[in-house]
Structure formats: structure tokens, C-alpha cells
Scaffold this active site. Sequence first.
Site: not given
Ligand code: IPM
Ligand code: MG
Length: 355
Positions: A142, A189, A221, A245, A249
Site C-alpha cells: 500500500y 505467501k 490462498d 484487507d 472482507d
Molecule cells: C479497508 C478499505 C481500504 C483499504 C480502502 C478503502 C483504501 O478497503 O479499510 O479495508 O484497502 O485498506
Molecule cells: Mg478493505
Amino acid sequence: MDMHIALVPGDGIGPDIVREAVKVLDRTAEIYGHSIAYSEVDAGGVSIDRCGVPLTDEALKTAAASDAVLLGAVGGPKWDHVPGNLRPEKALLGLRSGLGLFCNLRPAVIYPELSEASPLKPSVISGGVDLLVVRELTGGIYFGEKGRGDDDRSAYDVMRYSAGEIERIARKAFEAARLRRNRVTVVDKANVLETSRLWRETVSRVAEDYSGVELDYMYVDNAAMQLVRNPGHFDVLLTENMFGDILSDEASMITGSIGMLASASLRDDSFGMYEPIHGSAPDIAGMDKANPIATILSAAMMLRYSFSLEKEARAIEEAVSSALSDGIRTRDIAGEGDMVVGTAACGDEIARRLS
Ligand code: IPM
Ligand code: MG
């Protein structure tokens, strides 16, 4: 206690949900005899519209001068056309790195009241799901060097980690595991990436200081697969920025209640930034439809981590549970027979149950 909180409502449903968290914070302060001063800070699309950039120096300064930051959400299709370095998301990255918030805690739990909302089979989640993603937040790909070459026909993003960056986040993960079920799973990884091999070396060294915490390693993975195959395996999942990240999710989705999940971004002192895991949901912005619970629970995390107000944090969490047990639901988590309420009413119901 006197608290100074910077509010960053942001875009989309951000203002709707932050308003409810403030309602709950104010009621908590009233009951427990604290005082809270708020400063409002623009960040994200709203700042692009007002100031031409996603995050001004002034906004960052105001946030830095507070004791803790509560953020709603940033971004939306309205700003999709703006160049990469001016996107609303840049505000988030700027706050994280500008404030030095290297440690991101993202708990994913299945609330018993909402277990039917999980997309996984009951047999897979029967043992319960209660895991904590500890994501490194200010390093890796990042923030590495990025650019274009060959007349725009090639591009690169560099992933770099120092042992120091890995060590400090690893310590946070081990400390968190000690307060939970004493297991850390490092996700990497290492069969391909040199940075991952440095992660393994460093984490295994740090682990020597935390006897009693069980440590295992998993390729990313495989971890993506195990999260849906056997989520009960995970207690603390420790990983670098981008893997964190993606996996956070996935972890939030398996709980079926992304509108419920809070997060904290911390550093070594008590300062922190707290935000829901979900996004800005521009399609329902301002319509009194958003679920404010993730933001309310983020405010509870703030009281716990930045102000050491454990009793008050618990009171908020209990008020949320009690509202849920009474069948109060925003649309996103409603099942048959539930009472569907709007954003503001949901905040009211939680605030009313505080004691
Ligand atoms: C998160 C989001 C952010 C990230 C984006 C919006 C930059 O997806 O906080 O997980 O990738 O960190
Ligand atoms: Mg995110």
C-alpha cells in the site's frame, strides 16, 4: 473523564451512522459522568468537493490533536473519475499513515441472534466464529514505491517490510491472543514472497516472548479456503496490509452481518481511529436505512482502547445485544418476524437500553 473526539463522518451513509454513535456516546457519558468535546473533520469525497483534496493538512492536524477519531466511511461513485492520488480512499490512507496507526484490529464474530444470516452451512459454523484479524496497516504494498515505466506500458507497486514493522504488529497480535484463546495464525505467501519469509522469521522470534500462545502459519490462498471451510480454526489471524484487507472482507462476510462489525486502528500509545468495517453505501445515504451498529460498536472499542473505560464499553455492547434480543433490526439484518427500524430509531433503541 474529559474526552476530545474527532468525528470524520465522510461520505454516503457516514454522517447517518456517526450521528447515532454520537447519540450513544453522549448518553453513555451522561450516565457515567464523563464529558466529551467533538471536533468535526472533513475527509474523503466531501473534502474533495469542499477543498479539492481528500484530506487537508488542517484536517489531519485536527485529528492528530484529538484523543481519538471516529470515522464513518469514505468514497462513492461520484468520485470514481478523479485521479488515483486524489481519490477519497486516499484520505483513509493519509489518516492511517499520518497518525502512525500501524495496528488494525478487525474482529469478526457471529452473533448468536444473527447466526442465520451467515452464508455458511450451520454445520460449518456450529462451533461458533469469533476471530480477530490483526492487519498491519501502514506498510507493505500500500505504501511502497509505485509508478509507471516504458511510456506507461508497465507499472509497479513495491512490497517492502522491515523487521521492526513486523515485530511491533506481531507483539500486538500476541498480546491480543493472550486475552482471547491463545492462538496466532500468521498468514503469508512464504512459498513465493521474500517479505513473507521475513515475516515468518520475525514472528517466530517474537513468539519466544509469548510462551503459552500457540503459533501456526498458513499460506494466504489456503487461509482464504480455511476461512469458509473451518472458520473455527482461527483465533487471531496476523497478516500484512493487503492480505489483511482481503481476508478481513471475507471474514466479515462469513458472519453475515457486515453492518455489525467494528474496527480499531491503533499505535503504541492510547490514540486510535475507530470505524465500521463496511463502506459508504451511497445508494442508501441519507435515507434512514443504514445500520449504525458497527459504528456504535466502534465507539465502544474507542472507550475500551483509547480511554480504558471498560465498563462503559461493555455497557454499549450490552445495549446492542439487548436491542438485538428484542428483535430490533435494520433492514440489512432483518429476518421474518423482526421489527425493522430505521437508522435513527436503531440508535434511539440502543441509547435507551444503556444503563
Ligand atoms: C479497508 C478499505 C481500504 C483499504 C480502502 C478503502 C483504501 O478497503 O479499510 O479495508 O484497502 O485498506
Ligand atoms: Mg478493505
